[in-house]
Structures are given as structure tokens and as C-alpha cells.
Design a protein around this motif. Sequence first.
Motif, short mmCIF file in Angstrom:
data_model
loop_
_atom_site.label_atom_id
_atom_site.label_comp_id
_atom_site.label_asym_id
_atom_site.label_seq_id
_atom_site.Cartn_x
_atom_site.Cartn_y
_atom_site.Cartn_z
N LEU A 64 0.73 -0.96 0.02
CA LEU A 64 0.09 -0.01 0.00
C LEU A 64 0.80 1.10 0.10
O LEU A 64 1.98 1.42 0.59
CB LEU A 64 -0.63 -0.04 1.35
N GLY A 65 0.29 2.30 -0.63
CA GLY A 65 1.09 3.63 -0.88
C GLY A 65 0.09 4.67 -0.93
O GLY A 65 -1.05 4.68 -1.12
N VAL A 66 0.50 5.80 0.11
CA VAL A 66 -0.36 6.95 0.13
C VAL A 66 0.47 7.97 -0.68
O VAL A 66 1.72 8.18 -0.32
CB VAL A 66 -0.61 7.43 1.65
N THR A 67 -0.03 8.94 -1.64
CA THR A 67 0.70 9.91 -2.44
C THR A 67 -0.30 10.91 -2.61
O THR A 67 -1.60 11.02 -2.44
CB THR A 67 1.14 9.11 -3.61
N THR A 68 0.42 12.11 -2.75
CA THR A 68 -0.27 13.30 -3.20
C THR A 68 -0.63 13.49 -4.62
O THR A 68 -1.57 14.23 -5.11
CB THR A 68 0.37 14.77 -2.71
N VAL A 69 -0.11 12.61 -5.26
CA VAL A 69 -0.41 12.41 -6.83
C VAL A 69 -1.29 11.35 -7.25
O VAL A 69 -0.99 10.18 -6.67
CB VAL A 69 1.26 12.36 -7.47
#
Length: 186
Positions: A64-69
Amino acid sequence: MRARLADADAATGEVGLITPGSIGLFLNPLLLDMQAAERGLVIRHRFAPDHEVLDAVLNNWFELGVTTVRPDDPRLAASEFAEEALELVVPVGEEVREWSDLERIGFVDHPDCHAMASRLLSRRFAGHRDVRGLPLRGFSNQVGLILEPVARGFGFTVIPRYARRAFGKPEAIRVVEWDEPVVDTL
């Protein structure tokens, strides 16, 4: 993460999560609470900038990843997780009304500061989009350390709200409030 943990045996083993630093500071205590409740669970949490988050998930280094893009790669599924406002943070006692106040105070840089400052400051100060011309007073690439030089009066910075909220000396800094917030979607 909750969906993955929904299976009876899913509360054991390792889950990898990679996030930008600010939201990571917010999530880390929650992740530790989750791990404490499920003693067979190991949460591997890494802080990284957006491009590393996307690469890590695409290469299966993290689940899992969290990104602003918002990712445009068809191999990735994305959904809105949270919103986070950008904040202009100055030493306590400083006032910012004009661009000249920022010139006087100087800025404390970090890896995402130029992009964040451009998005935030261009709305308040027409014709001034970039902090590159302002006096540099410091730099840190550690999200937990960026506000320390601000608290010591060295300069201002632009940082996401969760990073500011995690700072241990809130009495030494001040957020400059404006009518229209600049909000990133995570």
C-alpha cells in the motif's frame, strides 16, 4: 489495510505501507496501535516522497502507498484516503502581511518546500510564486525536524498540516491563517 486484515489469518504476517512524511507522522501511532492489538502482525512503514511511493508499490516492495499524486498507471488502483492542508508556519511573534515580510524572515527549505510554497504563496502574493529568491535560513530532509529551525526563529516554511501537528513545540511556532486553504488530496 483493513480489507487485507479482514481474513481470520490475515492478522499475522507483514504488511508494507509507504507514505509521505507528514501523513506518515499522523498514521504511525495508529499503525502501532493496530500492531499492538494484533501481536502476529508486523507493519513495515516507510516515509518517502511521492515518486518513491509509486515506484515502491509498482515494484511490489510495499502493498500500500499513500501519495499526493493520483497515479495514472493502469496497474495501480487508487481511491481518496484523506485531505491535508498546506500551512505557512512562522516563528511565534512573526507577522506576515506582505511579501517583504517573507523576505525579512527568510525560509527553511525541505525537499517539497518549493512546490508547496508555490501552490500556497501564489494565492496570497500575486506575482510571487517561488521562494528561490528569498534568503535561505536552513534545510532539512527529515519531516520531523523541519519545524525546529522555524521554532528557533531562523525562518518560515510551508509544510503539510499533519507534520505541523506532530511537532513537539507548538508554542514556538504560528500558522499564518488565510481565507482559502490549499488542500492536497491523499
